[in-house]
Every structure is written in C-alpha cells, then in structure tokens.
Motif scaffolding. Structure first.
Motif, PDB file in Angstrom:
ATOM      1  N   ILE A   1      -4.670  -3.999  -5.517  1.00 49.36           N
ATOM      2  CA  ILE A   1      -3.755  -3.046  -4.890  1.00 49.36           C
ATOM      3  C   ILE A   1      -2.419  -3.763  -4.805  1.00 49.36           C
ATOM      4  O   ILE A   1      -2.341  -4.844  -4.219  1.00 49.36           O
ATOM      5  CB  ILE A   1      -4.235  -2.614  -3.485  1.00 49.36           C
TER       6      ILE A   1
ATOM      7  N   SER B   1     -12.623   6.323   1.026  1.00 49.54           N
ATOM      8  CA  SER B   1     -12.661   4.868   0.821  1.00 49.54           C
ATOM      9  C   SER B   1     -11.463   4.372   0.025  1.00 49.54           C
ATOM     10  O   SER B   1     -11.133   4.915  -1.027  1.00 49.54           O
ATOM     11  CB  SER B   1     -13.969   4.505   0.092  1.00 49.54           C
ATOM     12  N   ARG B   2     -10.841   3.339   0.537  1.00 47.02           N
ATOM     13  CA  ARG B   2      -9.681   2.758  -0.150  1.00 47.02           C
ATOM     14  C   ARG B   2     -10.082   2.239  -1.528  1.00 47.02           C
ATOM     15  O   ARG B   2      -9.364   2.428  -2.507  1.00 47.02           O
ATOM     16  CB  ARG B   2      -9.124   1.610   0.706  1.00 47.02           C
TER      17      ARG B   2
ATOM     18  N   ARG C   1     -10.645   5.315  -3.840  1.00 47.08           N
ATOM     19  CA  ARG C   1      -9.388   6.012  -4.143  1.00 47.08           C
ATOM     20  C   ARG C   1      -8.522   5.186  -5.080  1.00 47.08           C
ATOM     21  O   ARG C   1      -7.845   5.712  -5.960  1.00 47.08           O
ATOM     22  CB  ARG C   1      -8.626   6.346  -2.844  1.00 47.08           C
ATOM     23  N   THR C   2      -8.555   3.867  -4.909  1.00 50.95           N
ATOM     24  CA  THR C   2      -7.786   2.989  -5.786  1.00 50.95           C
ATOM     25  C   THR C   2      -8.335   3.027  -7.204  1.00 50.95           C
ATOM     26  O   THR C   2      -7.591   3.185  -8.175  1.00 50.95           O
ATOM     27  CB  THR C   2      -7.849   1.533  -5.264  1.00 50.95           C
TER      28      THR C   2
ATOM     29  N   THR D   1      -2.972  -5.013   7.188  1.00 48.34           N
ATOM     30  CA  THR D   1      -3.267  -3.801   6.393  1.00 48.34           C
ATOM     31  C   THR D   1      -4.427  -4.070   5.440  1.00 48.34           C
ATOM     32  O   THR D   1      -5.172  -3.172   5.096  1.00 48.34           O
ATOM     33  CB  THR D   1      -2.050  -3.344   5.559  1.00 48.34           C
ATOM     34  N   ARG D   2      -4.569  -5.337   5.014  1.00 42.23           N
ATOM     35  CA  ARG D   2      -5.667  -5.631   4.106  1.00 42.23           C
ATOM     36  C   ARG D   2      -7.004  -5.776   4.806  1.00 42.23           C
ATOM     37  O   ARG D   2      -8.045  -5.470   4.240  1.00 42.23           O
ATOM     38  CB  ARG D   2      -5.385  -6.925   3.316  1.00 42.23           C
TER      39      ARG D   2
ATOM     40  N   LYS E   1     -10.697   0.505   8.272  1.00 39.67           N
ATOM     41  CA  LYS E   1     -10.147   1.800   8.677  1.00 39.67           C
ATOM     42  C   LYS E   1     -11.229   2.866   8.827  1.00 39.67           C
ATOM     43  O   LYS E   1     -11.401   3.447   9.882  1.00 39.67           O
ATOM     44  CB  LYS E   1      -9.065   2.239   7.679  1.00 39.67           C
TER      45      LYS E   1
END
Lengths: 222, 222
Positions: free
Chosen positions: A42, A68-69, A72-73, B8-9, B13
């Motif tokens: 990212i 989910s990050r 989505r990434t 942020t990493r 979340k």
C-alpha cells in the motif's frame, strides 16, 4: 508431468536442490494446508496478512470481509505474493551453523481477481467449506444475500510459482561427524484436539464424525 | 503496562476488539513461536519469505545466509513487514458466514538493521540457539570465522506493531442458535514428535532431555 517455468522471482538460487517447479509438488503443499500469508503493498510499503485459502485446479482462492483492507487493496489489481509454509521438523546438527528446519513452502506471484458473479461466489464459498469439512455445506443455515455481498472472494492463477522443500537429517561438515554431539531431527506437526461443543447447542444436536477427519488439510488427530 | 501507539498501519479497524497494542500480548505471541513471514519489496514487487526469528527485549531478530536475496534486500534498508501467526482452533458456526479461526498474530512494520560487529553477531546467534534449545550452544562444535562471515543477522526494533487475537466459541446470529446444527471449536496446536537420532551418531552419544522441552517455542510433546 506439468511444470511451472522458473522466473527470476521463483527460481530457488541458493540451495537450488530444494527448489521444485512441478505442479504435483506445488499442489500437494497447497492442499496440505489452509493458512497462507499474503504479501502486497500500500503506497509502496509491504504488508503481510495471514488468511485461509483453498485451491481449485490451477487457481488459489482466498476470501474475507468486503471491508478488509487487504482484500480491497488486492482486488484493485496490485501485485501480490502468496506464501504457504508447513514446518516438518527441527534439524539439530553438530554445529550451530548447520542447524536447520525441515519444511515445505510454496511462493506464488501475480495479481488476484475478484469473483464478481454472485452464483460463482456462492459456489466458491461452498467449495471452501466442503474442502475443510466435507458434507458440512448442506448442513448449514444457507448463506443470505447480505452475507454474500459482505464477502469478497479473490483468486489468483498459479503461473509464477515455486516450491522449496527441505527433508532429511542434518548435513554436517565431514570432520564433525567424529564429534560425540547428539544430532538428529525432532518432527513437528499440526494436530487437532478433541472438538468442544458450543455452549448453546440445541439439546440432542450431534456432531458428524466427518468433521474431525482433518488430515486432508494437514491436521492429524492428536 | 507498556503499550505501542497504533498507527494507520497497525490499528485493527475491522473487528477492532481483536486488536491489542500492549507489549505483554505482543511479546507473548512472539515468544510462543519461531517461524515468521517477512514481507519486503524488490523493484516495487512484494515478496513473502518464511524464516525463523527470535526476540530479545524490544528487538526481533532473524538470520540466514549472507547470500540470501531476502537478507541482502532488507539489510539495504527497505521497509518490511514481519508477521507471526499461531493457529489455535477451527471455529464452526451454524452458518458458513460465521465460520472462523481462533488465532494469535503479530504484525510489525519498519526497517531492519544488520549486526555488523562479529562479537555481537556471535552473541546473537548464541541467543538464538539457546532460545530454541537451552544449554545446547556450549555443547556444539564452536562457530568458526568462515561460518560467521557467511551468516547475516538482522534485527528490527519493535515500534510500529500490533497483535490481533480471536478466541472463544463461534458467534452466530441470534436466530441461528435455535437451529439443530452442531457448532463449536476444534483446537489446533503444533506438536513435537519423538526425536530421531541421526544415522551417523558416534556410538554412545546421548541426547539431552532438555532438547525436547519445546513448550516455550509453542511446541508441546505429542
């Protein structure tokens, strides 16, 4: 025998005898597990996320929350690396230098694709559950539309892939074999313990014996 | 209680209750294992390499051949992500959607440093062997200069780090608890089997009983 063509990324350079590029070895390693580590970036920075996976033919699938990050990434089409590792033994040599581990690992590179069609997505999730627990899918409360929407399923075609495997005893320096130092291997495996009933089971609910046959996903019974 | 500041990493979340930022949780997860997955990039593309590691204080160490592509890349000062995952159970719910895994994972981000000083490097390798097998270092044929030179040891300071943990039974939708579907958990653990002597042991060489006390690295005896 089908083989993958080694690339600069997948060719095992050091200890090249540990490298395997045939489909049979790669598939066997993938089929003997269900947790992979997915690497992606990212803004140029690397992330490694553990998640469950399954294989169908030449594709590896994984899934999770649509929020989910990681998913989505990756669904946006970034390069990723998926690694599956099984530890098989601690290898104790006569010198610290030759201590090692026996393991089977697969690394694959590429971009993943999102399963967009809801029918196809449902079929993929069925394949996942059935792979883990044969016969369970039809015993479950069916998936609803909201859940299907909340789930992302990705797949990657196995193209750029290799396996790395170490087996056998320690390999010591010739002269060290004369030393009276214990050497050998300590086997390691992942095992499943006795199932524990959920505290809120409906009275009389029985567990299918099939649920604890987990050898196909690398879990023996303890 | 010392805690890491989420970034942020590292901030968890989704399912944020699974996120832990205290040193005690992070250290306990790291100390209960010895295989990590190291993520890094080469020319912008992600790689995930499995390797052994050990912790000393606020540092995580890993090592390998000085010729290793992974180590040569990372020692040059690129960003990396180190992930350690322990699988604790399969979690079977009454719907496919709520099936899950119990696990403990740590993700850490940063750049690694190379141990340059040979004395320090030797001490780090001793710490590694002693962490795995207390008492073994002094029983081994000593490391020589060539071996020390052929080995790279890296360390990363734990700063940007978080843990993610799931424990407990399945969490089903309220109405699904009325269904007569078996649900519960199947515990999973990594175990060590009976040690196997190397075929070329000097006659009469005995194995120290200590070598099979492996609980501290997450391995119970079978």
């Amino acid at each position: 025998m089908n083989t993958f063509v080694p690339t600069t990324r997948t060719r095992v350079k050091r200890l090249h005898k540990r490298g395997h590029y045939d489909e049979a070895t790669v598939h066997a390693i993938l089929d003997a597990g269900f947790i992979c580590h997915v690497g992606y970036t990212i803004e140029g920075l690397p992330y490694v996320t553990p998640t469950s996976y399954w294989r169908e033919g030449s594709r590896v699938y994984w899934h999770g929350s649509s929020a989910s990050r990681m998913l989505r990434t990756i669904e946006a089409g970034v390069d990723c690396c998926v690694t599956v590792t099984h530890l098989d033994a601690l290898v104790l040599a006569r010198s610290g230098f030759h201590h090692s581990l026996n393991y089977r690992a697969v690394m694959m590179f590429g971009r993943a694709h999102k399963v967009e069609d809801p029918v196809e997505k449902l079929a993929a999730l069925e394949a996942f559950v059935e792979r883990m627990f044969p016969g369970r899918w039809n015993a479950l409360r069916p998936v609803n539309c909201k859940e299907l929407k909340a789930t992302t399923v990705l797949w990657m075609e196995m193209k750029e892939v290799s396996a790395k495997v170490r087996t056998g005893p320690p390999v010591d320096d010739d002269e060290d074999y004369a030393l009276p130092i214990w050497a050998g291997v300590i086997p390691v495996r992942q095992v499943a313990g006795a199932p524990e009933d959920d505290g809120r089971l409906v009275a009389g609910t029985k567990r299918s014996a099939k649920l604890t046959k987990l050898e196909h996903i690398g879990l023996r019974r303890r």
